[in-house]
Design a protein around this motif. Structure first.
Motif, PDB file in Angstrom:
ATOM      1  N   LEU A  73       0.887  -1.410  -0.090  1.00 28.40           N
ATOM      2  CA  LEU A  73       0.015  -0.080  -0.138  1.00 28.40           C
ATOM      3  C   LEU A  73       0.862   1.341  -0.253  1.00 28.40           C
ATOM      4  N   VAL A 100      -9.998  -9.991  -8.354  1.00 28.11           N
ATOM      5  CA  VAL A 100     -11.090 -10.063  -7.188  1.00 28.11           C
ATOM      6  C   VAL A 100     -10.850 -11.423  -6.578  1.00 28.11           C
ATOM      7  N   MET A 103      -7.821 -11.461  -4.268  1.00 26.92           N
ATOM      8  CA  MET A 103      -8.227 -10.347  -2.966  1.00 26.92           C
ATOM      9  C   MET A 103      -8.986 -11.276  -1.782  1.00 26.92           C
ATOM     10  N   TRP A 104      -9.892 -11.983  -2.135  1.00 27.41           N
ATOM     11  CA  TRP A 104     -10.689 -12.802  -1.452  1.00 27.41           C
ATOM     12  C   TRP A 104     -10.096 -13.910  -1.012  1.00 27.41           C
ATOM     13  N   PRO A 107      -6.730 -13.476   1.920  1.00 29.68           N
ATOM     14  CA  PRO A 107      -7.183 -13.216   3.368  1.00 29.68           C
ATOM     15  C   PRO A 107      -7.646 -14.678   3.715  1.00 29.68           C
ATOM     16  N   PHE A 108      -8.531 -15.242   2.962  1.00 27.45           N
ATOM     17  CA  PHE A 108      -9.491 -16.302   3.245  1.00 27.45           C
ATOM     18  C   PHE A 108      -8.399 -17.342   4.050  1.00 27.45           C
ATOM     19  N   ALA A 111      -7.004 -16.677   7.151  1.00 24.83           N
ATOM     20  CA  ALA A 111      -8.230 -16.816   8.217  1.00 24.83           C
ATOM     21  C   ALA A 111      -8.489 -18.487   8.459  1.00 24.83           C
ATOM     22  N   LEU A 114      -5.953 -19.810  10.589  1.00 20.29           N
ATOM     23  CA  LEU A 114      -5.656 -19.343  11.999  1.00 20.29           C
ATOM     24  C   LEU A 114      -6.995 -19.691  12.770  1.00 20.29           C
TER      25      LEU A 114
ATOM     26  N   THR B 319     -16.540  -4.773  -5.098  1.00 18.95           N
ATOM     27  CA  THR B 319     -15.778  -5.755  -4.459  1.00 18.95           C
ATOM     28  C   THR B 319     -15.611  -4.713  -3.220  1.00 18.95           C
ATOM     29  N   ILE B 322     -19.104  -4.555  -1.553  1.00 16.43           N
ATOM     30  CA  ILE B 322     -19.673  -5.916  -0.752  1.00 16.43           C
ATOM     31  C   ILE B 322     -18.588  -6.219   0.351  1.00 16.43           C
ATOM     32  N   GLY B 323     -17.502  -5.820   0.276  1.00 15.72           N
ATOM     33  CA  GLY B 323     -16.557  -5.882   1.655  1.00 15.72           C
ATOM     34  C   GLY B 323     -17.369  -5.161   2.586  1.00 15.72           C
ATOM     35  N   ILE B 357     -12.407 -13.978  13.562  1.00 15.37           N
ATOM     36  CA  ILE B 357     -11.379 -13.906  12.570  1.00 15.37           C
ATOM     37  C   ILE B 357     -11.704 -13.442  11.129  1.00 15.37           C
ATOM     38  N   PHE B 358     -12.962 -14.046  11.056  1.00 15.64           N
ATOM     39  CA  PHE B 358     -13.493 -13.720   9.609  1.00 15.64           C
ATOM     40  C   PHE B 358     -13.779 -12.468   8.958  1.00 15.64           C
ATOM     41  N   ILE B 361     -11.501 -10.577   6.916  1.00 10.31           N
ATOM     42  CA  ILE B 361     -11.495 -10.939   5.330  1.00 10.31           C
ATOM     43  C   ILE B 361     -12.023  -9.907   4.567  1.00 10.31           C
ATOM     44  N   PRO B 362     -13.247  -9.455   4.832  1.00 12.84           N
ATOM     45  CA  PRO B 362     -13.888  -8.503   4.135  1.00 12.84           C
ATOM     46  C   PRO B 362     -13.267  -7.001   4.407  1.00 12.84           C
ATOM     47  N   VAL B 365     -10.304  -7.131   2.115  1.00 14.10           N
ATOM     48  CA  VAL B 365     -10.589  -6.900   0.943  1.00 14.10           C
ATOM     49  C   VAL B 365     -10.774  -5.328   0.609  1.00 14.10           C
ATOM     50  N   PHE B 367      -9.169  -2.906   1.810  1.00  8.85           N
ATOM     51  CA  PHE B 367      -7.818  -2.453   1.857  1.00  8.85           C
ATOM     52  C   PHE B 367      -7.275  -2.674   0.437  1.00  8.85           C
ATOM     53  N   PHE B 368      -7.319  -4.060   0.087  1.00 11.36           N
ATOM     54  CA  PHE B 368      -6.953  -4.301  -1.236  1.00 11.36           C
ATOM     55  C   PHE B 368      -7.503  -3.434  -2.409  1.00 11.36           C
ATOM     56  N   THR B 369      -8.892  -3.079  -2.353  1.00 11.40           N
ATOM     57  CA  THR B 369      -9.299  -2.186  -3.329  1.00 11.40           C
ATOM     58  C   THR B 369      -8.697  -0.730  -3.488  1.00 11.40           C
TER      59      THR B 369
END
Ligand code: HEM
Ligand SMILES: [Cu+2]
Lengths: 309, 698
Positions: A73, A100, A103-104, A107-108, A111, A114, B319, B322-323, B357-358, B361-362, B365, B367-369
């Protein structure tokens, strides 16, 4: 096109300062505390040790995910700064759709790893779970009061206030409850994690000290004006020292009878340690019974386990 | 009789401790000064009809900012008091506050910062910006909006009321966990003030949230489908939907607590069949979503800012959205992580651990955008962008520590320690507050027609970042050293003191940052000709709010825009100008009903705090009457005809042209610096003094 602004762009580069700042402060702090008790990082008991391992694993995994992301970043921000004539600026660039998914998915995966470690660890380290060891386990009953901790040793029939001694390498089951006290939280950071002590409930916390020493204990949950002074010492000692201490305590001048219990129940702050040569064996049961019926309405969503009504 | 009339109120309620006396004097002095100034300037009528009774969301937004700004100073003062106490209250020294007083201070600090600062600023931004972004002239219900604002103000007054009467606030922590806050352990009026300040402002929040959901869903400009909404509007929508879901829960929980305290019921008491654990459960079912209610609009702000200052459309817009939706839905199902230590079974704890934890994830995401949006952009580092970059670093640390806290066995060691406090301050300061600062800097030209001073703004930013690190990194470490939160005193042997002192110094640097922000606003107004935004579009923006003048006319849009794409305004700019066709505009009339209802609501609360039942009943009837009268008002709107609009527009264009002749320079580095500002202020002060003196002689 407006001309690139020099100072503004310098800000873009200054941003690299931020990670350095964190590092710098970290070092300064390390200097201040290098010889102090960093309880969570200096476990002296089995449970604290395992909790630390889990925390470190999680921290490392998370950093492995976050540091590259951060770097990416900041690097992107810096590379595509307005004044960078070498970079390709293309406001209409379209990144491929496959990003896309990345991106999902990335991290998935982190997670999932973990969560995969966390789930069994949560079961393994469930506070009420007995610890397996060679030595014979012992039980200590704990009553939180305003604002002190009472410890009862049912097997030895002695009692203490704001002081608890344990033999090392012996699994200890703390049975936590409270009497006329708001929710309190029983915590000995060097030995392992906390659990709430509440009236009408018995929460069990299993810990095992491994290194002899004096460790601070406290309530982590605010429970009134005497909260900060509600501290105790947990002394881990060899089994022989423990036995010696028990027989010394048996010589103490006072018994924890109904009258002295009633005195203890009066709110008081920053109490020094106190020792009682014996107590009424049904004391703990009475404290629980006192709030009997208070749990008739069992409609909360928290599964309370191990209730001794 | 006396008891009937005054309830528990008597002479003891009057201020008699140093802090209540000081607070009361400050409170009254401020009121008197305000009244005096307004009277001197003969501005009462103007204030009442142009501002207080206004239903214009832009004006309500500004009023939220002003109130929130005052509360930020008030909560900041609490923070300094906390830092001071903890820095020196070690070993033999017990600090300058009693335990009880210290506990009141941090309770008030938390309440004020969350409810009366963060919420105020978020609502202010939503009020001002959302209608402009969706091309609406107004809200679904302008009346509910002013009502929501005035209920918030009633809450603000209530939370400060204890200075004047009662002398004590809740000493329970910001969520007043039971049974500590119940009638058994908190006998004074502090908790009652707590209940009613949250109750009244919380109902305002619910009303506001319903209103904004309706507005966003129903009042978008033609062509703006949901997938064409700007990210900030999306973040606000997510946030408001969460608010509507969970705020009624808060209201219900507060009522139950009120019943316990007032009527002696046993919902949350330790005896009589009460269950304090249920309180913990209920309050966190609201409490966790609450933090994301604050966070999501801030996410939206950052998305807008990154896109604008990279001069690129938001990459992976869907995205990103949706995040945000993902974050808000997960956020509804993680609340138990706030009390892993209560003794739930491993399965329950582990389940909520997984959800926690989950939720990362969004978040990742989103952040990535942002990275993708910056990729190949042409990035300008104006202050809004700086706030974004600062946010990224601090929020990441907060997020990581959050995930660690979401692992039950790790949480057993960190729960209720200063590590936890450091976690949420990283998110609330680095995330929410920086988001608010970012948004305010970004939209300030829209609010006022002038840009904010860059130079002082940058200095303020660096003070915040450095002060934050210095204050909160030690806090993480203290947590790891086993320091529980909320200690009014600790042993010297712990070795914690140097870190607490470091925290205090960090706090002072943050305070300097805050002072610099005030200086920044003053300096901007001093140089207003230079910083004038005559175009309405100072940043080369992409969304509709930049298509109107700065500040926008009270009817927002002369012509409701037709939207064909996500970056509606960007496309219009590319397509070039065309002549507008004027039309009649319906404008809602001002109303004071919100003020009256809130005054009554305040007295309901006040009546219940002091057990003055008649007052509560009378006030309740008062509210009903205002509602009925309001319902019979058949003309809540008036019409601005097309020709009137045309005239107004012509006048505005002329003025804008005149202003444009000032020809502001592009080089923002020559914005006034701090020294110059001080010089100007001192000179001005001398001038004023001389003038008054000579006038006195003549
Ligand atoms: C990745 C995102 C996040 C995760 C995984 C997370 C996780 C957690 C957990 C597990 C706790 C409870 C710790 C404990 O009590 O022992 C907690 C507390 C808290 N978090 Fe977060 N959090 C996240 C983001 C946020 C954000 C965005 C905010 C605010 C804007 C926030 C504000 C808070 C607050 C205020 C508390 C403490 C409340 C209290 O006990 O007084 N968190 N968080
Ligand atoms: Cu949470």
């Amino acid at each position: 096109m407006p001309k690139p602004n020099k100072k503004r762009n310098r800000q873009g580069r200054l941003v690299w300062l931020m990670p350095l700042l964190f590092l710098g402060f970290g070092l300064v702090i390390a200097y201040f505390i290098h010889d102090k008790n960093i309880a969570v990082f200096h476990p002296k008991g089995l449970i604290a040790q395992e909790q630390l391992h889990l925390t470190l694993f999680a921290g490392a995994l998370l950093l492995a995910a976050a540091v590259p992301t951060m770097f990416l970043l900041y690097f992107t921000a810096w590379k595509y700064r307005e004044s960078n004539t070498k970079a390709v600026h293309d406001p209409y660039v379209r990144l491929s759709k496959s990003f896309v998914w990345t991106m999902w998915v990335v991290p998935f995966i982190f997670a999932l790893i973990l969560a995969g470690v966390m789930w069994p660890a949560t079961h393994r380290l469930e506070p009420k779970k007995k610890i397996a060891a060679d030595a014979k386990p012992m039980t200590i009953q704990v009553i939180a009061m305003r604002w002190k901790w009472i410890f009862l040793y049912p097997e030895q029939n002695i009692a203490t206030v704001n002081f608890v001694q344990l033999p090392v390498d012996t699994p200890v089951t703390f049975e936590l409850t409270g009497d006329e006290v708001p929710m309190s939280s029983f915590w000995i950071p060097n030995l392992g994690g906390q659990l709430y002590a509440m009236t009408s409930h018995v929460n069990t916390l299993n810990l095992m000290a491994e290194v002899p020493g004096d460790y601070p204990g406290a309530t982590a949950e605010i429970n009134g004006p005497g909260f900060a002074g509600m501290r105790f010492t947990a002394r881990a000692s060899s089994a022989a020292d423990f036995d010696r201490w028990v027989s010394e305590t048996k010589q103490a001048n006072h018994k924890l009878d109904a009258e002295s219990y009633a005195n203890l129940l009066k709110p008081s702050e920053s109490n020094p340690a106190a020792y009682y040569s014996a107590y009424d064996t049904d004391l703990y049961g009475k404290v629980i019974m006192k709030y009997m019926g208070s749990h008739a309405a069992h409609d909360n969503q928290i599964e309370t386990n191990h209730e001794q009504h | 009789m006396r008891e009937f009339l005054l309830g528990k109120l008597d002479g003891h309620a009057l201020p008699h401790e140093w802090f209540t006396i000081a607070g009361s004097i400050a409170f009254i002095a401020m009121m008197l000064a305000t009244i005096l100034v307004i009277t001197r300037l003969k501005k009462w009528k103007w204030l009442w009809s142009e501002w207080l009774t206004s239903v214009d969301p832009k004006k309500i937004g500004i009023m939220y900012f002003i109130a929130g700004g005052f509360m930020l100073a008030r909560g900041g003062l609490d923070a300094v008091m906390i830092w001071l106490q903890q820095a020196f209250s070690s070993g033999d020294s017990h600090g300058y506050l009693s335990a009880d007083h210290f506990q009141q201070v941090f309770t008030a600090h938390g309440n004020i910062m969350v409810f009366f600062v963060a919420m105020a600023f978020i609502f202010g931004l939503i009020n001002y910006i959302v209608p402009l972004q969706i091309g609406a002239r107004d809200l679904a219900s302008p009346f509910l909006n002013t009502l929501g604002f005035w209920l918030y103000i009633a809450g603000v007054v209530m939370v400060n009321m204890f200075f004047l009467l009662g002398g004590e606030y809740a000493a329970t922590g910001w969520l007043a966990v039971a049974p500590l806050s119940g009638p058994e352990f908190s006998t004074g009026v502090g908790v009652d003030y707590w209940i009613w300040s949250l109750q009244i402002s919380g109902i305002g929040t619910t009303l506001g949230a319903i209103n904004f959901i309706m507005t966003i869903l129903r009042m978008r400009a033609p062509g703006m489908s949901l997938w064409k909404m700007p990210p900030f509007t999306w973040g606000s929508l997510c946030s408001m939907v969460m608010a509507v879901t969970v705020f009624p829960l808060l209201t219900a929980t507060l009522f139950l607590m009120f019943f316990d305290r007032y009527f002696g019921t046993h919902f949350f008491t330790t005896t009589g069949g009460g269950d304090p654990m249920m309180y913990t459960n209920l309050i966190w079912m609201w409490g966790h979503p609450e933090v994301y209610i604050l966070m999501l609009p801030a996410f939206g702000v950052f998305t807008e800012v990154v896109s604008t200052f990279s001069r690129k459309a938001v990459a992976f817009y869907k995205t990103n959205v949706i995040g945000m939706i993902g974050v808000s839905s997960f956020a509804l199902s993680v609340w138990l992580h706030h009390f892993f230590t209560m003794g739930a079974s491993a399965n329950v704890n582990a389940f909520f651990g997984v959800m926690t934890i989950f939720i990362a994830i969004p978040t990742a995401v989103v952040f990535f955008t942002w990275i993708a949006t910056m990729y190949k952009g042409r990035i300008k580092f104006d202050t809004p962008m700086l706030w974004f970059l600062g946010f990224v670093a601090i929020f990441t640390i907060g997020g990581l520590s959050g995930v660690i806290l979401g692992i039950p066995p790790a949480d057993f060691q960190l729960h209720n320690s200063l590590f936890l406090v450091a976690h949420f301050h990283s998110n609330v300061i680095g995330g929410v507050l920086f988001g608010i600062f970012c948004g305010i800097t970004y939209w300030f030209p829209k609010f006022t027609g002038i840009k904010l001073n860059e130079r002082i703004g940058r200095q303020a930013f660096w003070c915040w970042v450095i002060g934050f690190c210095m204050s909160f990194i030690p806090m993480y470490i203290l947590g790891l050293m086993g320091a529980p939160r909320r200690l009014d005193h600790y042993d010297a042997s712990t070795g914690w003191q140097p870190l607490f002192v470091m925290m205090l110094i960090g706090g002072i640097i943050i305070a300097i940052g805050l002072a610099l922000q005030i200086a920044q606003i003053i300096a901007s107004f001093i140089q207003k000709n230079r910083l004038r935004d005559a175009t309405g579009d100072p940043w080369d923006g992409r969304t509709l709010e930049w298509s109107v003048a700065s500040p926008p006319p009270f009817y927002n849009f002369t012509v409701i825009p037709k939207v064909n794409s996500r970056d509606a305004f960007w496309d219009m700019k590319q397509a070039g100008d065309h002549k507008p066709e004027y039309e009649d505009i319906h404008i809602p009339k001002n109303t004071a009903a919100g003020i009256y209802i809130s005054i009554f609501a305040f007295f309901i609360g006040f009546g219940f705090v002091w057990h003055i039942n008649w007052l509560a009943v009378v006030s309740f009837i008062g509210i009903l009457i205002v509602f009925i009268v309001r319902a019979f008002d058949e003309h809540p709107e008036y019409t601005l005809t097309a020709s009137e609009v045309k005239e107004l527009e012509a006048a505005r264009t002329k003025q804008a042209k005149a202003e444009r002749r000032h020809n502001p320079t592009n080089d923002r580095d020559e914005d006034m610096g701090l020294w110059e500002l001080i010089k100007v202020i001192v000179t001005f002060g001398f001038g004023l003094a001389r003038k008054t003196l000579t006038r006195g002689k003549a």
